[in-house]
Write a protein that holds these residues in place. Structure first.
Motif, PDB file in Angstrom:
ATOM      1  N   ASP A 117      -1.255 -27.022  -3.136  1.00 32.04           N
ATOM      2  CA  ASP A 117      -1.372 -26.134  -1.973  1.00 32.04           C
ATOM      3  C   ASP A 117      -0.813 -24.732  -2.209  1.00 32.04           C
ATOM      4  O   ASP A 117      -0.496 -24.024  -1.253  1.00 32.04           O
ATOM      5  N   SER A 118      -0.694 -24.321  -3.472  1.00 25.91           N
ATOM      6  CA  SER A 118      -0.126 -23.004  -3.770  1.00 25.91           C
ATOM      7  C   SER A 118      -1.163 -22.028  -4.305  1.00 25.91           C
ATOM      8  O   SER A 118      -0.831 -20.863  -4.532  1.00 25.91           O
ATOM      9  N   GLY A 119      -2.386 -22.482  -4.552  1.00 19.07           N
ATOM     10  CA  GLY A 119      -3.422 -21.592  -5.052  1.00 19.07           C
ATOM     11  C   GLY A 119      -3.058 -20.965  -6.381  1.00 19.07           C
ATOM     12  O   GLY A 119      -2.355 -21.561  -7.212  1.00 19.07           O
ATOM     13  N   LEU A 120      -3.518 -19.744  -6.593  1.00 22.05           N
ATOM     14  CA  LEU A 120      -3.250 -19.056  -7.860  1.00 22.05           C
ATOM     15  C   LEU A 120      -1.766 -18.737  -8.037  1.00 22.05           C
ATOM     16  O   LEU A 120      -1.289 -18.591  -9.159  1.00 22.05           O
ATOM     17  N   ASN A 121      -1.024 -18.649  -6.935  1.00 19.71           N
ATOM     18  CA  ASN A 121       0.414 -18.400  -7.013  1.00 19.71           C
ATOM     19  C   ASN A 121       1.180 -19.605  -7.562  1.00 19.71           C
ATOM     20  O   ASN A 121       2.349 -19.474  -7.943  1.00 19.71           O
ATOM     21  N   GLY A 122       0.516 -20.751  -7.671  1.00 23.67           N
ATOM     22  CA  GLY A 122       1.187 -21.954  -8.160  1.00 23.67           C
ATOM     23  C   GLY A 122       0.618 -22.468  -9.462  1.00 23.67           C
ATOM     24  O   GLY A 122       0.733 -23.663  -9.747  1.00 23.67           O
ATOM     25  N   GLN A 123       0.019 -21.589 -10.281  1.00 24.87           N
ATOM     26  CA  GLN A 123      -0.594 -22.027 -11.532  1.00 24.87           C
ATOM     27  C   GLN A 123       0.234 -21.622 -12.751  1.00 24.87           C
ATOM     28  O   GLN A 123       0.751 -20.503 -12.823  1.00 24.87           O
ATOM     29  N   VAL A 124       0.311 -22.558 -13.715  1.00 25.67           N
ATOM     30  CA  VAL A 124       0.888 -22.308 -15.030  1.00 25.67           C
ATOM     31  C   VAL A 124      -0.183 -22.660 -16.056  1.00 25.67           C
ATOM     32  O   VAL A 124      -0.701 -23.773 -16.070  1.00 25.67           O
ATOM     33  N   HIS A 125      -0.540 -21.697 -16.916  1.00 24.14           N
ATOM     34  CA  HIS A 125      -1.527 -21.909 -17.966  1.00 24.14           C
ATOM     35  C   HIS A 125      -0.790 -22.073 -19.289  1.00 24.14           C
ATOM     36  O   HIS A 125       0.121 -21.287 -19.592  1.00 24.14           O
ATOM     37  N   VAL A 126      -1.166 -23.064 -20.063  1.00 22.73           N
ATOM     38  CA  VAL A 126      -0.435 -23.372 -21.299  1.00 22.73           C
ATOM     39  C   VAL A 126      -1.402 -23.431 -22.477  1.00 22.73           C
ATOM     40  O   VAL A 126      -2.407 -24.147 -22.449  1.00 22.73           O
ATOM     41  N   GLU A 127      -1.067 -22.657 -23.519  1.00 20.03           N
ATOM     42  CA  GLU A 127      -1.850 -22.601 -24.756  1.00 20.03           C
ATOM     43  C   GLU A 127      -0.970 -23.057 -25.910  1.00 20.03           C
ATOM     44  O   GLU A 127       0.194 -22.639 -26.012  1.00 20.03           O
ATOM     45  N   GLN A 133       0.820  -1.195   0.000  1.00 20.16           N
ATOM     46  CA  GLN A 133       0.000   0.000   0.000  1.00 20.16           C
ATOM     47  C   GLN A 133       0.865   1.261   0.000  1.00 20.16           C
ATOM     48  O   GLN A 133       1.976   1.282   0.530  1.00 20.16           O
ATOM     49  N   THR A 134       0.352   2.329  -0.615  1.00 21.03           N
ATOM     50  CA  THR A 134       1.030   3.622  -0.656  1.00 21.03           C
ATOM     51  C   THR A 134       0.015   4.682  -0.247  1.00 21.03           C
ATOM     52  O   THR A 134      -1.113   4.381   0.124  1.00 21.03           O
ATOM     53  N   ASP A 135       0.412   5.945  -0.342  1.00 17.91           N
ATOM     54  CA  ASP A 135      -0.493   7.030   0.044  1.00 17.91           C
ATOM     55  C   ASP A 135      -1.765   7.032  -0.795  1.00 17.91           C
ATOM     56  O   ASP A 135      -2.827   7.417  -0.305  1.00 17.91           O
ATOM     57  N   ASP A 136      -1.664   6.659  -2.071  1.00 14.36           N
ATOM     58  CA  ASP A 136      -2.849   6.694  -2.939  1.00 14.36           C
ATOM     59  C   ASP A 136      -3.329   5.310  -3.368  1.00 14.36           C
ATOM     60  O   ASP A 136      -4.224   5.194  -4.200  1.00 14.36           O
ATOM     61  N   ILE A 137      -2.734   4.233  -2.832  1.00 13.18           N
ATOM     62  CA  ILE A 137      -3.218   2.862  -3.061  1.00 13.18           C
ATOM     63  C   ILE A 137      -3.494   2.250  -1.699  1.00 13.18           C
ATOM     64  O   ILE A 137      -2.569   1.841  -0.996  1.00 13.18           O
ATOM     65  N   PRO A 138      -4.760   2.196  -1.268  1.00 12.49           N
ATOM     66  CA  PRO A 138      -5.067   1.696   0.075  1.00 12.49           C
ATOM     67  C   PRO A 138      -4.817   0.206   0.200  1.00 12.49           C
ATOM     68  O   PRO A 138      -4.719  -0.521  -0.792  1.00 12.49           O
ATOM     69  N   GLN A 139      -4.718  -0.248   1.419  1.00 10.12           N
ATOM     70  CA  GLN A 139      -4.391  -1.641   1.700  1.00 10.12           C
ATOM     71  C   GLN A 139      -5.365  -2.607   1.046  1.00 10.12           C
ATOM     72  O   GLN A 139      -4.967  -3.661   0.544  1.00 10.12           O
ATOM     73  N   GLU A 140      -6.629  -2.269   1.010  1.00  7.65           N
ATOM     74  CA  GLU A 140      -7.628  -3.199   0.469  1.00  7.65           C
ATOM     75  C   GLU A 140      -7.598  -3.293  -1.051  1.00  7.65           C
ATOM     76  O   GLU A 140      -8.328  -4.090  -1.635  1.00  7.65           O
ATOM     77  N   GLN A 141      -6.745  -2.502  -1.710  1.00  8.55           N
ATOM     78  CA  GLN A 141      -6.612  -2.581  -3.166  1.00  8.55           C
ATOM     79  C   GLN A 141      -5.216  -3.013  -3.609  1.00  8.55           C
ATOM     80  O   GLN A 141      -5.007  -3.336  -4.777  1.00  8.55           O
ATOM     81  N   ALA A 142      -4.259  -3.039  -2.703  1.00 14.60           N
ATOM     82  CA  ALA A 142      -2.850  -3.175  -3.065  1.00 14.60           C
ATOM     83  C   ALA A 142      -2.513  -4.565  -3.621  1.00 14.60           C
ATOM     84  O   ALA A 142      -3.148  -5.563  -3.287  1.00 14.60           O
ATOM     85  N   ILE A 143      -1.506  -4.585  -4.477  1.00 16.30           N
ATOM     86  CA  ILE A 143      -1.054  -5.832  -5.111  1.00 16.30           C
ATOM     87  C   ILE A 143      -0.467  -6.769  -4.055  1.00 16.30           C
ATOM     88  O   ILE A 143       0.323  -6.363  -3.200  1.00 16.30           O
ATOM     89  N   LEU A 144      -0.855  -8.047  -4.154  1.00 18.53           N
ATOM     90  CA  LEU A 144      -0.421  -9.054  -3.189  1.00 18.53           C
ATOM     91  C   LEU A 144       0.861  -9.760  -3.595  1.00 18.53           C
ATOM     92  O   LEU A 144       1.726 -10.040  -2.773  1.00 18.53           O
ATOM     93  N   GLY A 145       0.964 -10.124  -4.865  1.00 21.49           N
ATOM     94  CA  GLY A 145       2.098 -10.920  -5.328  1.00 21.49           C
ATOM     95  C   GLY A 145       1.805 -11.512  -6.690  1.00 21.49           C
ATOM     96  O   GLY A 145       0.960 -11.001  -7.434  1.00 21.49           O
ATOM     97  N   LEU A 146       2.482 -12.602  -7.020  1.00 19.27           N
ATOM     98  CA  LEU A 146       2.388 -13.202  -8.346  1.00 19.27           C
ATOM     99  C   LEU A 146       1.231 -14.184  -8.432  1.00 19.27           C
ATOM    100  O   LEU A 146       0.987 -14.977  -7.516  1.00 19.27           O
ATOM    101  N   GLY A 147       0.528 -14.136  -9.570  1.00 16.45           N
ATOM    102  CA  GLY A 147      -0.531 -15.084  -9.866  1.00 16.45           C
ATOM    103  C   GLY A 147      -0.166 -15.932 -11.060  1.00 16.45           C
ATOM    104  O   GLY A 147       1.015 -16.057 -11.421  1.00 16.45           O
ATOM    105  N   PRO A 148      -1.159 -16.533 -11.728  1.00 14.29           N
ATOM    106  CA  PRO A 148      -0.889 -17.458 -12.827  1.00 14.29           C
ATOM    107  C   PRO A 148      -0.040 -16.846 -13.938  1.00 14.29           C
ATOM    108  O   PRO A 148      -0.167 -15.668 -14.267  1.00 14.29           O
ATOM    109  N   VAL A 149       0.833 -17.662 -14.493  1.00  6.82           N
ATOM    110  CA  VAL A 149       1.648 -17.280 -15.636  1.00  6.82           C
ATOM    111  C   VAL A 149       1.177 -18.091 -16.838  1.00  6.82           C
ATOM    112  O   VAL A 149       0.844 -19.271 -16.706  1.00  6.82           O
ATOM    113  N   THR A 150       1.093 -17.447 -17.998  1.00  4.55           N
ATOM    114  CA  THR A 150       0.572 -18.105 -19.191  1.00  4.55           C
ATOM    115  C   THR A 150       1.678 -18.294 -20.224  1.00  4.55           C
ATOM    116  O   THR A 150       2.392 -17.331 -20.559  1.00  4.55           O
ATOM    117  N   LEU A 151       1.815 -19.518 -20.720  1.00  6.98           N
ATOM    118  CA  LEU A 151       2.783 -19.862 -21.759  1.00  6.98           C
ATOM    119  C   LEU A 151       2.051 -20.131 -23.068  1.00  6.98           C
ATOM    120  O   LEU A 151       0.965 -20.705 -23.073  1.00  6.98           O
TER     121      LEU A 151
END
Length: 315
Positions: free
Chosen positions: A197-207, A141-159
Protein backbone atom coordinates in the motif's frame (compact mmCIF):
# COMPACT_ATOMS: atom_id res chain seq x y z
CA UNK A 1 4.69 -4.20 12.51
CA UNK A 2 4.37 -3.01 8.94
CA UNK A 3 6.71 -0.57 7.23
CA UNK A 4 4.81 2.33 5.64
CA UNK A 5 7.25 3.28 2.87
CA UNK A 6 10.45 5.27 2.63
CA UNK A 7 10.91 7.80 5.44
CA UNK A 8 14.05 9.58 4.25
CA UNK A 9 17.31 9.06 2.41
CA UNK A 10 20.56 10.49 3.79
CA UNK A 11 23.57 11.21 1.59
CA UNK A 12 27.00 12.85 1.79
CA UNK A 13 28.13 16.26 0.58
CA UNK A 14 31.45 18.09 0.79
CA UNK A 15 29.87 21.56 0.57
CA UNK A 16 26.62 22.50 2.29
CA UNK A 17 26.29 25.87 0.56
CA UNK A 18 26.56 24.42 -2.96
CA UNK A 19 24.26 21.58 -1.91
CA UNK A 20 21.64 24.09 -0.76
CA UNK A 21 21.94 26.08 -3.97
CA UNK A 22 21.16 22.97 -6.06
CA UNK A 23 18.37 21.36 -4.05
CA UNK A 24 16.56 24.58 -3.18
CA UNK A 25 17.18 26.71 -6.28
CA UNK A 26 17.30 24.10 -9.06
CA UNK A 27 15.05 21.31 -7.73
CA UNK A 28 12.78 23.65 -5.77
CA UNK A 29 12.81 21.56 -2.60
CA UNK A 30 12.22 23.16 0.79
CA UNK A 31 14.98 23.38 3.37
CA UNK A 32 12.90 22.28 6.36
CA UNK A 33 15.67 21.78 8.91
CA UNK A 34 19.13 23.30 9.17
CA UNK A 35 20.81 21.41 11.97
CA UNK A 36 24.07 19.56 12.70
CA UNK A 37 25.33 16.02 12.53
CA UNK A 38 24.59 14.75 16.03
CA UNK A 39 27.76 12.62 15.94
CA UNK A 40 29.94 15.52 14.71
CA UNK A 41 28.43 18.89 15.58
CA UNK A 42 31.11 20.75 13.57
CA UNK A 43 29.22 19.92 10.36
CA UNK A 44 25.78 20.67 8.99
CA UNK A 45 22.96 18.19 8.47
CA UNK A 46 20.44 19.60 5.96
CA UNK A 47 16.92 18.27 5.47
CA UNK A 48 14.91 18.93 2.30
CA UNK A 49 11.25 17.93 2.03
CA UNK A 50 7.79 19.28 1.30
CA UNK A 51 6.71 22.38 3.22
CA UNK A 52 5.54 20.32 6.19
CA UNK A 53 8.63 18.08 6.30
CA UNK A 54 6.40 15.04 5.77
CA UNK A 55 7.88 11.54 6.15
CA UNK A 56 8.36 10.08 2.67
CA UNK A 57 9.47 13.42 1.18
CA UNK A 58 12.75 13.90 3.07
CA UNK A 59 16.15 13.97 1.41
CA UNK A 60 18.98 14.78 3.84
CA UNK A 61 22.69 15.51 3.52
CA UNK A 62 25.56 15.25 5.97
CA UNK A 63 28.23 17.82 5.17
CA UNK A 64 31.81 16.51 5.44
CA UNK A 65 34.20 19.20 4.11
CA UNK A 66 37.05 17.95 1.90
CA UNK A 67 35.34 14.56 1.55
CA UNK A 68 37.01 12.43 -1.13
CA UNK A 69 35.19 11.37 -4.28
CA UNK A 70 33.13 8.20 -4.05
CA UNK A 71 34.12 5.01 -5.86
CA UNK A 72 31.25 3.20 -7.51
CA UNK A 73 31.03 -0.56 -7.20
CA UNK A 74 28.87 -3.18 -5.59
CA UNK A 75 27.23 -3.07 -2.14
CA UNK A 76 25.82 0.44 -2.35
CA UNK A 77 22.72 2.48 -3.01
CA UNK A 78 23.29 3.19 -6.69
CA UNK A 79 20.46 5.69 -7.28
CA UNK A 80 17.36 7.19 -5.70
CA UNK A 81 14.16 8.49 -7.27
CA UNK A 82 12.20 11.68 -6.78
CA UNK A 83 8.55 11.57 -7.77
CA UNK A 84 6.95 14.12 -10.09
CA UNK A 85 3.23 14.43 -10.89
CA UNK A 86 3.12 13.29 -14.52
CA UNK A 87 4.99 11.96 -17.54
CA UNK A 88 4.67 15.45 -19.05
CA UNK A 89 6.63 16.81 -16.08
CA UNK A 90 9.74 15.06 -17.38
CA UNK A 91 9.94 17.36 -20.41
CA UNK A 92 9.75 20.40 -18.14
CA UNK A 93 12.61 19.05 -16.02
CA UNK A 94 14.73 17.99 -19.00
CA UNK A 95 14.49 21.52 -20.37
CA UNK A 96 15.26 22.97 -16.94
CA UNK A 97 18.30 20.72 -16.52
CA UNK A 98 19.58 21.78 -19.93
CA UNK A 99 19.12 25.45 -19.06
CA UNK A 100 20.97 25.13 -15.75
CA UNK A 101 23.63 22.75 -17.11
CA UNK A 102 22.64 19.86 -14.85
CA UNK A 103 24.16 16.56 -15.94
CA UNK A 104 21.28 14.39 -17.18
CA UNK A 105 20.38 11.64 -19.62
CA UNK A 106 17.51 11.35 -22.07
CA UNK A 107 14.05 10.32 -20.92
CA UNK A 108 14.02 6.51 -20.86
CA UNK A 109 11.98 3.61 -19.55
CA UNK A 110 12.97 2.18 -16.16
CA UNK A 111 10.77 -0.62 -14.85
CA UNK A 112 8.35 0.19 -17.66
CA UNK A 113 7.95 3.83 -16.57
CA UNK A 114 9.32 6.85 -18.54
CA UNK A 115 12.00 8.35 -16.29
CA UNK A 116 14.72 10.99 -16.33
CA UNK A 117 18.13 10.12 -14.77
CA UNK A 118 20.30 13.03 -13.61
CA UNK A 119 23.09 13.94 -11.16
CA UNK A 120 23.68 16.73 -8.71
CA UNK A 121 27.00 18.66 -8.93
CA UNK A 122 28.74 16.09 -6.68
CA UNK A 123 27.67 13.08 -8.74
CA UNK A 124 24.74 12.03 -6.54
CA UNK A 125 22.68 9.85 -8.90
CA UNK A 126 18.94 10.38 -9.04
CA UNK A 127 15.98 9.66 -11.28
CA UNK A 128 12.80 11.66 -11.76
CA UNK A 129 9.89 9.23 -11.90
CA UNK A 130 6.27 10.17 -12.64
CA UNK A 131 3.73 9.00 -10.09
CA UNK A 132 0.34 9.54 -11.68
CA UNK A 133 -1.40 7.92 -8.70
CA UNK A 134 0.40 10.02 -6.09
CA UNK A 135 -1.34 10.73 -2.82
CA UNK A 136 1.31 13.16 -1.53
CA UNK A 137 0.43 16.87 -1.56
CA UNK A 138 2.46 19.00 -3.96
CA UNK A 139 4.04 21.65 -1.80
CA UNK A 140 7.44 22.20 -3.43
CA UNK A 141 6.34 24.73 -6.07
CA UNK A 142 8.37 27.95 -6.45
CA UNK A 143 8.11 31.06 -8.63
CA UNK A 144 9.64 29.21 -11.60
CA UNK A 145 8.50 25.62 -10.81
CA UNK A 146 4.69 25.44 -11.10
CA UNK A 147 2.60 23.14 -8.96
CA UNK A 148 1.90 20.70 -11.78
CA UNK A 149 5.64 20.05 -12.23
CA UNK A 150 6.92 20.20 -8.65
CA UNK A 151 8.67 17.31 -6.89
CA UNK A 152 6.34 15.22 -4.72
CA UNK A 153 8.68 13.14 -2.59
CA UNK A 154 10.76 9.97 -2.61
CA UNK A 155 10.35 7.18 -5.14
CA UNK A 156 12.09 3.83 -5.70
CA UNK A 157 15.61 3.36 -4.38
CA UNK A 158 18.02 1.07 -6.24
CA UNK A 159 20.64 -1.13 -4.55
CA UNK A 160 23.58 -2.88 -6.19
CA UNK A 161 24.70 -5.87 -4.11
CA UNK A 162 27.19 -8.69 -4.31
CA UNK A 163 24.82 -11.39 -3.06
CA UNK A 164 21.22 -10.96 -4.16
CA UNK A 165 19.75 -13.75 -2.04
CA UNK A 166 21.08 -12.29 1.21
CA UNK A 167 19.48 -8.90 0.59
CA UNK A 168 16.29 -10.53 -0.68
CA UNK A 169 15.93 -12.58 2.51
CA UNK A 170 16.23 -9.48 4.71
CA UNK A 171 13.77 -7.45 2.65
CA UNK A 172 11.14 -10.21 2.54
CA UNK A 173 11.54 -12.45 5.59
CA UNK A 174 12.67 -9.78 8.06
CA UNK A 175 11.26 -6.44 6.88
CA UNK A 176 8.12 -7.80 5.27
CA UNK A 177 8.45 -6.52 1.71
CA UNK A 178 7.10 -8.55 -1.21
CA UNK A 179 9.02 -9.31 -4.40
CA UNK A 180 6.58 -8.22 -7.12
CA UNK A 181 8.48 -8.31 -10.42
CA UNK A 182 11.81 -7.93 -12.20
CA UNK A 183 12.98 -5.98 -15.26
CA UNK A 184 16.09 -5.79 -17.43
CA UNK A 185 18.61 -2.97 -17.18
CA UNK A 186 21.85 -3.10 -19.21
CA UNK A 187 21.40 -6.86 -19.68
CA UNK A 188 21.05 -7.36 -15.92
CA UNK A 189 17.94 -8.35 -13.99
CA UNK A 190 16.69 -5.85 -11.42
CA UNK A 191 14.33 -7.25 -8.79
CA UNK A 192 11.53 -5.09 -7.40
CA UNK A 193 10.48 -5.36 -3.75
CA UNK A 194 7.52 -3.43 -2.40
CA UNK A 195 6.00 -2.38 0.91
CA UNK A 196 2.25 -2.95 0.86
CA UNK A 197 0.00 0.00 0.00
CA UNK A 198 2.96 2.37 -0.41
CA UNK A 199 3.13 2.61 -4.21
CA UNK A 200 6.36 3.87 -5.73
CA UNK A 201 7.31 5.41 -2.37
CA UNK A 202 7.61 1.88 -0.97
CA UNK A 203 9.78 0.22 -3.63
CA UNK A 204 13.34 -1.11 -3.34
CA UNK A 205 15.01 -2.28 -6.57
CA UNK A 206 17.92 -4.69 -6.22
CA UNK A 207 20.56 -5.55 -8.84
CA UNK A 208 23.28 -8.16 -8.33
CA UNK A 209 26.86 -7.35 -9.38
CA UNK A 210 28.73 -10.28 -7.94
CA UNK A 211 32.10 -9.79 -9.65
CA UNK A 212 32.34 -6.00 -9.30
CA UNK A 213 34.76 -4.37 -6.85
CA UNK A 214 33.19 -3.03 -3.68
CA UNK A 215 32.18 0.62 -3.56
CA UNK A 216 33.68 3.30 -1.34
CA UNK A 217 31.65 6.10 0.23
CA UNK A 218 32.46 9.67 -0.73
CA UNK A 219 30.84 12.90 -1.79
CA UNK A 220 27.70 12.21 -3.76
CA UNK A 221 27.07 8.77 -2.27
CA UNK A 222 24.07 7.63 -0.24
CA UNK A 223 24.85 7.01 3.43
CA UNK A 224 21.65 5.15 4.40
CA UNK A 225 18.00 4.65 3.57
CA UNK A 226 15.26 4.91 6.18
CA UNK A 227 11.85 3.20 6.29
CA UNK A 228 8.75 4.54 8.03
CA UNK A 229 7.52 3.12 11.33
CA UNK A 230 4.38 4.63 12.81
CA UNK A 231 5.08 4.73 16.56
CA UNK A 232 7.84 4.50 19.15
CA UNK A 233 6.25 1.37 20.58
CA UNK A 234 6.43 -0.33 17.20
CA UNK A 235 10.03 0.78 16.76
CA UNK A 236 10.96 -0.86 20.06
CA UNK A 237 9.35 -4.07 18.81
CA UNK A 238 11.55 -3.85 15.71
CA UNK A 239 14.65 -3.56 17.92
CA UNK A 240 13.69 -6.78 19.66
CA UNK A 241 12.80 -8.54 16.44
CA UNK A 242 16.02 -7.64 14.61
CA UNK A 243 18.22 -8.58 17.54
CA UNK A 244 16.37 -11.90 17.85
CA UNK A 245 17.18 -12.43 14.16
CA UNK A 246 20.87 -12.03 14.99
CA UNK A 247 21.46 -8.48 13.72
CA UNK A 248 23.66 -6.03 15.57
CA UNK A 249 21.59 -2.87 15.91
CA UNK A 250 21.98 0.63 17.27
CA UNK A 251 19.10 -0.01 19.61
CA UNK A 252 16.53 2.73 20.16
CA UNK A 253 18.02 6.14 19.19
CA UNK A 254 16.43 9.52 19.93
CA UNK A 255 16.99 11.85 16.92
CA UNK A 256 14.68 14.45 18.50
CA UNK A 257 12.67 15.00 15.30
CA UNK A 258 12.05 11.25 15.06
CA UNK A 259 13.17 8.05 16.81
CA UNK A 260 15.43 5.62 15.00
CA UNK A 261 16.97 2.18 14.77
CA UNK A 262 19.97 1.34 12.58
CA UNK A 263 21.34 -1.96 11.28
CA UNK A 264 23.32 -3.27 8.34
CA UNK A 265 22.03 -5.93 6.00
CA UNK A 266 24.47 -8.73 4.95
CA UNK A 267 25.88 -6.81 1.96
CA UNK A 268 26.78 -3.91 4.24
CA UNK A 269 24.09 -1.41 3.25
CA UNK A 270 22.90 0.65 6.20
CA UNK A 271 19.16 0.66 6.92
CA UNK A 272 17.30 2.87 9.36
CA UNK A 273 13.79 2.50 10.71
CA UNK A 274 12.37 5.89 11.75
CA UNK A 275 9.12 7.02 13.36
CA UNK A 276 6.79 9.51 11.70
CA UNK A 277 6.96 11.89 14.66
CA UNK A 278 7.39 14.05 16.60
CA UNK A 279 8.21 16.01 13.38
CA UNK A 280 10.20 19.07 12.36
CA UNK A 281 7.74 21.53 13.88
CA UNK A 282 8.65 20.42 17.40
CA UNK A 283 11.00 23.43 17.67
CA UNK A 284 9.91 25.71 14.78
CA UNK A 285 6.64 26.94 13.31
CA UNK A 286 5.82 25.33 9.96
CA UNK A 287 6.11 28.73 8.27
CA UNK A 288 9.64 29.16 9.64
CA UNK A 289 11.13 25.72 8.99
CA UNK A 290 14.79 25.85 7.99
CA UNK A 291 15.22 29.56 8.60
CA UNK A 292 17.62 29.24 11.55
CA UNK A 293 20.01 26.71 13.02
CA UNK A 294 17.93 24.17 14.94
CA UNK A 295 19.48 22.05 17.67
CA UNK A 296 17.94 19.14 19.57
CA UNK A 297 17.26 20.00 23.19
CA UNK A 298 20.21 17.89 24.34
CA UNK A 299 22.58 20.04 22.21
CA UNK A 300 21.00 23.41 22.98
CA UNK A 301 23.29 24.12 25.99
CA UNK A 302 26.26 23.98 23.56
CA UNK A 303 24.73 26.31 20.95
CA UNK A 304 27.36 29.05 21.25
CA UNK A 305 30.25 26.62 20.79
CA UNK A 306 28.50 24.79 17.94
CA UNK A 307 27.67 27.97 16.03
CA UNK A 308 31.25 29.19 16.40
CA UNK A 309 32.52 26.11 14.53
CA UNK A 310 30.05 26.35 11.63
CA UNK A 311 30.56 28.39 8.48
CA UNK A 312 27.51 30.65 8.08
CA UNK A 313 25.08 29.21 5.56
CA UNK A 314 23.05 31.64 3.49
CA UNK A 315 19.43 30.49 3.45
Amino acid sequence: MRLKGLHHISSLSANAEKNLAFYRNILGMNLVKKTVNQENTSNYHLFYADQQGSPGTELTFFEIPNLAAKRDGTNRVSSISLLVPSIESLTFWKDRFTRFQVNHENIQEINGIPSLPFEDPEGHRMVLTPDVHATLDVTNQTDDIPQEQAILGLGPVTLVVQYLEATSQVLTNVLGLTQVRSYEKNNTSVHVFEMSDSGLNGQVHVEQQKDTAKSREGRGSVHHIAFRVETEEELKQWVERLENEGFQTSGFVDRYYFRSLYFREPNGILYELATDGPGFDIDEDLASLGKKLSLPSFLEPDRKEIEAKLKPLRT
